[in-house]
Design an enzyme around this catalytic site. Structure first.
Site, PDB file in Angstrom:
ATOM      1  N   ALA A  65       0.723  -1.065   0.147  1.00 41.83           N
ATOM      2  CA  ALA A  65      -0.050  -0.027  -0.187  1.00 41.83           C
ATOM      3  C   ALA A  65       1.015   1.237  -0.141  1.00 41.83           C
ATOM      4  O   ALA A  65       1.998   1.112   0.372  1.00 41.83           O
ATOM      5  CB  ALA A  65      -0.982   0.006   1.346  1.00 41.83           C
ATOM      6  N   GLY A 109       0.611  -5.104   0.896  1.00 42.04           N
ATOM      7  CA  GLY A 109      -0.818  -5.101  -0.080  1.00 42.04           C
ATOM      8  C   GLY A 109      -0.565  -5.671  -1.297  1.00 42.04           C
ATOM      9  O   GLY A 109      -1.543  -6.197  -1.867  1.00 42.04           O
ATOM     10  N   GLU A 112      -0.885  -9.361  -0.617  1.00 48.10           N
ATOM     11  CA  GLU A 112      -2.400  -9.232  -0.324  1.00 48.10           C
ATOM     12  C   GLU A 112      -3.058  -9.384  -1.657  1.00 48.10           C
ATOM     13  O   GLU A 112      -4.082 -10.144  -1.956  1.00 48.10           O
ATOM     14  CB  GLU A 112      -2.966  -8.449   0.475  1.00 48.10           C
ATOM     15  CG  GLU A 112      -2.053  -8.662   1.916  1.00 48.10           C
ATOM     16  CD  GLU A 112      -2.552  -7.537   2.981  1.00 48.10           C
ATOM     17  OE1 GLU A 112      -2.172  -6.304   2.499  1.00 48.10           O
ATOM     18  OE2 GLU A 112      -2.781  -7.969   3.906  1.00 48.10           O
ATOM     19  N   GLU A 132       4.494  -5.506   6.977  1.00 51.62           N
ATOM     20  CA  GLU A 132       3.859  -4.176   7.757  1.00 51.62           C
ATOM     21  C   GLU A 132       4.155  -4.052   9.213  1.00 51.62           C
ATOM     22  O   GLU A 132       4.249  -2.842   9.635  1.00 51.62           O
ATOM     23  CB  GLU A 132       2.271  -4.456   7.712  1.00 51.62           C
ATOM     24  CG  GLU A 132       1.599  -4.318   6.373  1.00 51.62           C
ATOM     25  CD  GLU A 132       1.612  -5.633   5.440  1.00 51.62           C
ATOM     26  OE1 GLU A 132       2.378  -6.324   5.922  1.00 51.62           O
ATOM     27  OE2 GLU A 132       0.792  -5.771   4.729  1.00 51.62           O
TER      28      GLU A 132
HETATM   29  N1  CO8 Z   1       4.601   3.063  -0.828  1.00 51.10           N
HETATM   30  C1  CO8 Z   1       5.021   4.196  -1.423  1.00 51.10           C
HETATM   31  N2  CO8 Z   1       6.110   4.030  -2.151  1.00 51.10           N
HETATM   32  C2  CO8 Z   1       7.024   2.937  -2.030  1.00 51.10           C
HETATM   33  C3  CO8 Z   1       6.571   1.984  -1.508  1.00 51.10           C
HETATM   34  C4  CO8 Z   1       5.397   1.773  -0.908  1.00 51.10           C
HETATM   35  N3  CO8 Z   1       4.744   0.880  -0.227  1.00 51.10           N
HETATM   36  N4  CO8 Z   1       7.491   1.147  -1.770  1.00 51.10           N
HETATM   37  C5  CO8 Z   1       8.365   1.833  -2.570  1.00 51.10           C
HETATM   38  N5  CO8 Z   1       8.114   2.859  -2.710  1.00 51.10           N
HETATM   39  C6  CO8 Z   1       8.782   4.066  -3.551  1.00 51.10           C
HETATM   40  C7  CO8 Z   1      10.205   4.452  -2.723  1.00 51.10           C
HETATM   41  O1  CO8 Z   1       9.670   5.406  -1.823  1.00 51.10           O
HETATM   42  C8  CO8 Z   1      10.926   4.861  -3.823  1.00 51.10           C
HETATM   43  O2  CO8 Z   1      10.649   6.311  -4.278  1.00 51.10           O
HETATM   44  P1  CO8 Z   1      11.589   7.607  -4.356  1.00 51.10           P
HETATM   45  O3  CO8 Z   1      12.342   7.072  -5.663  1.00 51.10           O
HETATM   46  O4  CO8 Z   1      10.690   8.404  -4.558  1.00 51.10           O
HETATM   47  O5  CO8 Z   1      12.302   7.613  -2.977  1.00 51.10           O
HETATM   48  C9  CO8 Z   1      10.697   4.224  -4.740  1.00 51.10           C
HETATM   49  O6  CO8 Z   1       9.726   3.413  -4.606  1.00 51.10           O
HETATM   50  C10 CO8 Z   1      11.645   2.947  -5.190  1.00 51.10           C
HETATM   51  O7  CO8 Z   1      11.705   2.288  -3.914  1.00 51.10           O
HETATM   52  P2  CO8 Z   1      13.351   2.181  -3.070  1.00 51.10           P
HETATM   53  O8  CO8 Z   1      14.337   3.243  -3.591  1.00 51.10           O
HETATM   54  O9  CO8 Z   1      12.945   1.765  -1.925  1.00 51.10           O
HETATM   55  O10 CO8 Z   1      13.644   0.637  -4.018  1.00 51.10           O
HETATM   56  P3  CO8 Z   1      14.737  -0.389  -3.353  1.00 51.10           P
HETATM   57  O11 CO8 Z   1      14.929  -1.279  -4.444  1.00 51.10           O
HETATM   58  O12 CO8 Z   1      15.830   0.256  -2.730  1.00 51.10           O
HETATM   59  O13 CO8 Z   1      13.825  -1.250  -2.238  1.00 51.10           O
HETATM   60  C11 CO8 Z   1      11.751  -2.254  -1.501  1.00 51.10           C
HETATM   61  C12 CO8 Z   1      12.535  -1.953  -2.712  1.00 51.10           C
HETATM   62  C13 CO8 Z   1      12.599  -3.250  -0.573  1.00 51.10           C
HETATM   63  C14 CO8 Z   1      10.720  -2.860  -2.085  1.00 51.10           C
HETATM   64  C15 CO8 Z   1      11.534  -0.884  -0.801  1.00 51.10           C
HETATM   65  O14 CO8 Z   1      11.113  -0.130  -1.461  1.00 51.10           O
HETATM   66  C16 CO8 Z   1      10.532  -1.256   0.457  1.00 51.10           C
HETATM   67  O15 CO8 Z   1      11.004  -1.875   1.629  1.00 51.10           O
HETATM   68  N6  CO8 Z   1       9.138  -1.062   0.229  1.00 51.10           N
HETATM   69  C17 CO8 Z   1       8.250  -0.858   1.237  1.00 51.10           C
HETATM   70  C18 CO8 Z   1       7.819  -2.360   1.339  1.00 51.10           C
HETATM   71  C19 CO8 Z   1       6.684  -2.357   2.388  1.00 51.10           C
HETATM   72  O16 CO8 Z   1       6.819  -1.942   3.471  1.00 51.10           O
HETATM   73  N7  CO8 Z   1       5.539  -2.639   1.924  1.00 51.10           N
HETATM   74  C20 CO8 Z   1       4.219  -2.593   2.932  1.00 51.10           C
HETATM   75  C21 CO8 Z   1       3.617  -1.676   2.826  1.00 51.10           C
HETATM   76  S1  CO8 Z   1       2.301  -1.264   4.084  1.00 51.10           S
HETATM   77  C22 CO8 Z   1       1.107  -2.033   3.424  1.00 51.10           C
HETATM   78  O17 CO8 Z   1       0.989  -2.529   2.447  1.00 51.10           O
HETATM   79  C23 CO8 Z   1      -0.234  -1.847   4.429  1.00 51.10           C
HETATM   80  C24 CO8 Z   1      -0.907  -3.157   4.437  1.00 51.10           C
HETATM   81  C25 CO8 Z   1      -2.247  -2.864   4.987  1.00 51.10           C
HETATM   82  C26 CO8 Z   1      -3.344  -2.635   3.852  1.00 51.10           C
HETATM   83  C27 CO8 Z   1      -2.686  -3.028   2.462  1.00 51.10           C
HETATM   84  C28 CO8 Z   1      -3.545  -2.736   1.613  1.00 51.10           C
HETATM   85  C29 CO8 Z   1      -2.780  -2.529   0.264  1.00 51.10           C
END
Ligand code: CO8
Length: 258
Positions: A65, A109, A112, A132
């Protein structure tokens, strides 16, 4: 005009939907889900479509998400908009089969959403996780419920509580994904599977999907009866007559989807 957040394409009787928010690794915002739900509803209603494939990019199916959007929200904000209800929840009511073709990250998400599809075909570089807990929340879109049903309580607890990621081979061993293929093969594999499904009789495909889903939603006695009654109902279709006649006559069936 802005590029669509979900690109669509039709290949024969298969609809291909591609999440298209590469700059955020396909993070799922309300806008992405609104476009996805609209496209899926349209294909569900289109009698020229028999199955769908949902995919992302080579790097990310969806990295969760949209954390940037969520970070400032209060309890009242998420409660009042019923965040993850509405169009998010509506995806589970799509009647035609949806195959998730997953490459790269399927996190939070994103994992999911893949689990909400009917089955997952993964590329060798796919990585699944429910991280999460690292954000101070829990999975909210089915992760704590669908994951244990898919891969056992032990592994689900491991992923949900430690936030570690599982690679494609581990996900296949655990039963989360049905096939693992090289990245360059993934989309063709999914489209070929969807094409096979779309060649079957649509009423029986929809009933089969409903019956398998019922296995997760009711007690065994109820769901076995649900299955049997749907099996009986298919004897009211022309396609059942054609399918069985074709078998007896040793030829391919010519289904009319009715
Ligand atoms: N939301 C918003 N932006 C994101 C997300 C995200 N989930 N994931 C990545 N991005 C963005 C980064 O902020 C970055 O943006 P910018 O270039 O502007 O800084 C861009 O995408 C590229 O990401 P990274 O530079 O971090 O790329 P890496 O290759 O270094 O890392 C990862 C990749 C490991 C996937 C890393 O991006 C990461 O850890 N992302 C978050 C993963 C996460 O925690 N997901 C869970 C989110 S919470 C959630 O899903 C809530 C669940 C509850 C309901 C769900 C409904 C859908």
């Amino acid at each position: 005009m802005d590029a669509p957040l979900v690109k669509t394409e039709v290949r024969g009787r298969v609809a291909l939907l591609t999440l298209n928010r590469p700059q955020a690794l396909n993070a799922l915002s309300n806008e992405v889900i609104d476009q996805l739900a609209q496209a899926m509803r349209d294909f569900d209603a289109d009698e020229n479509i028999g199955a769908m494939v949902l995919t992302g990019s080579d790097k990310a199916f969806a990295a969760g998400a949209d954390i940037a959007a969520m970070q400032g929200w209060s309890y009242m904000d998420v409660y009042k908009q019923d965040y993850l209800g509405g169009n998010w929840e509506s995806l589970k009511h799509i009647r035609k089969p949806i195959i998730a073709a997953v490459a790269g990250y399927a996190l939070g998400g994103g994992c999911e959403l893949a689990m909400l599809c009917d089955f997952i075909i993964a590329a060798e570089n796919a990585r699944f996780g429910q991280p999460e807990i690292k954000l101070g929340v829990i999975p909210g879109y089915g992760g704590t419920q669908r994951l244990p049903r898919a891969i056992s309580k032990a592994k689900a607890m491991d992923l949900v509580l430690t936030a570690r990621m599982m690679d494609a081979n581990e996900a296949e061993r655990a039963g989360l994904v049905s096939r693992v293929v090289p990245l360059e093969r993934m989309l063709d594999e999914a489209i070929e599977a969807a094409t096979i499904i779309a060649s079957m009789s649509l009423p029986s495909v929809i009933m089969a999907k409903e019956c398998v889903n019922m296995a997760y939603e009711g007690s065994l006695n109820e769901t076995l009866m649900f299955e049997r009654r749907n099996f009986h109902a298919l004897f009211a279709t022309d396609d059942q007559k054609e399918g069985m006649k074709a078998f007896v006559e040793k030829r391919k069936p010519d289904f009319k989807h009715q």
